[in-house]
Design a protein around this motif. Structure first.
Motif, short mmCIF file in Angstrom:
data_model
loop_
_atom_site.label_atom_id
_atom_site.label_comp_id
_atom_site.label_asym_id
_atom_site.label_seq_id
_atom_site.Cartn_x
_atom_site.Cartn_y
_atom_site.Cartn_z
N ASP A 1 -44.39 -9.98 16.96
CA ASP A 1 -43.02 -9.74 17.43
C ASP A 1 -42.49 -8.40 16.94
O ASP A 1 -41.73 -7.73 17.64
N ALA A 2 -42.89 -7.99 15.73
CA ALA A 2 -42.41 -6.71 15.20
C ALA A 2 -42.92 -5.55 16.04
O ALA A 2 -42.17 -4.63 16.38
N ILE A 3 -44.21 -5.57 16.38
CA ILE A 3 -44.78 -4.46 17.15
C ILE A 3 -44.28 -4.47 18.59
O ILE A 3 -43.93 -3.42 19.15
N LEU A 4 -44.22 -5.64 19.20
CA LEU A 4 -43.67 -5.72 20.56
C LEU A 4 -42.21 -5.29 20.57
O LEU A 4 -41.73 -4.67 21.53
N GLY A 5 -41.49 -5.60 19.49
CA GLY A 5 -40.09 -5.22 19.41
C GLY A 5 -39.89 -3.72 19.41
O GLY A 5 -38.85 -3.22 19.87
N LEU A 6 -40.86 -2.97 18.92
CA LEU A 6 -40.76 -1.51 18.95
C LEU A 6 -40.79 -0.98 20.38
O LEU A 6 -40.12 0.00 20.70
N ALA A 7 -41.59 -1.63 21.23
CA ALA A 7 -41.61 -1.23 22.64
C ALA A 7 -40.26 -1.48 23.29
O ALA A 7 -39.83 -0.73 24.18
N ARG A 8 -39.57 -2.53 22.86
CA ARG A 8 -38.24 -2.85 23.40
C ARG A 8 -37.16 -1.92 22.84
O ARG A 8 -36.31 -1.43 23.58
N ASP A 9 -37.21 -1.67 21.53
CA ASP A 9 -36.14 -0.94 20.86
C ASP A 9 -36.30 0.57 20.91
O ASP A 9 -35.30 1.30 20.84
#
Length: 233
Positions: free
Chosen positions: A97-105
């Motif tokens: 979730d942390a790495i995927l969250g970077l793509a979102r943020d």
């Protein structure tokens, strides 16, 4: 005034390097890679322009190191947030979730990072990347993989591929779909980590990059490290 000790000079160099990394993140996030020059980064960091080449061979290496720093610190923050846990499946979910969250943020920054990896310079083996790799290897080991040395590169490839798929212009894949595939691959329950549209316990500061870096006044820090009074400006 006595000369600064070797340890003080090393700390000042470390902090100067971090200021360049932070400046690169902020400028590329706001303006993109091509529109950001090394001069812009040096000016934003308050550093002499020639100092950039002392730490980094070029802009591509600087930006990759900066993004690896962001990835490492974001991952570390996710793994250590409250409630802290040693459960390997929860930690794997948090990592995904942390790495995927970077793509979102930070979509522009991460898109530029993925494009840079595909350039001739390739993948930069910098200290920031090595710290990121250590965290991911530890995550794989705690998850219970019988061979972390083999499973770590697979996890890294899956995460990079998912970030790329989420950021392809015109045909991005939805992050929940990518998350579902990764969770299925590792046998994780959907409720683990931070499901889409949920907030992490304690909240997050996704847009604030400065928390990942040292204070921004190296001259004052030098005086403090050397035990000297801070000089008024």
């Amino acid at each position: 005034m006595s000369p600064r000790s070797r340890s003080v000079n090393e700390e000042l160099r470390r902090r100067s390097r971090e200021k360049l990394l932070q400046a690169a993140l902020e400028l590329v996030s706001a303006h993109g890679y091509e529109a950001t020059t090394l001069g812009d980064i040096a000016d934003r960091a308050g550093s002499a322009r020639g100092l950039v080449s002392y730490y980094f061979p070029g802009k591509r290496q600087l930006v990759q190191s900066a993004v690896h720093r962001l990835m490492h610190c974001t991952l570390q923050e996710a793994l250590e947030r409250e409630p802290r846990t040693g459960d390997g499946r929860e930690r794997m979910a948090r990592a995904i979730d942390a790495i995927l969250g970077l793509a979102r943020d930070h979509p522009l920054l991460m898109r530029q990072h993925m494009a840079g990896i595909l350039q001739a310079e390739g993948f930069v083996q910098c200290p920031e990347q090595q710290r990121l790799a250590e965290l991911l290897r530890d995550t794989v080991a705690r998850y219970g993989s019988p061979d972390a040395a083999v499973e770590y590169p697979m996890l890294r490839a899956l995460l990079m591929g998912s970030v790329y798929a989420a950021l392809v212009p015109g045909v991005p894949m939805p992050l929940p779909t990518l998350r579902a595939e990764l969770f299925k691959r590792y046998g994780l329950d959907w409720e683990l980590g931070v499901p889409p549209d949920a907030e992490a316990p304690g909240g997050t500061n996704g847009g604030d990059l400065s928390r990942f870096f040292s204070p921004q006044d190296p001259e004052a820090d030098a005086a403090g490290l050397a035990g000297q009074p801070r000089q008024p400006k």
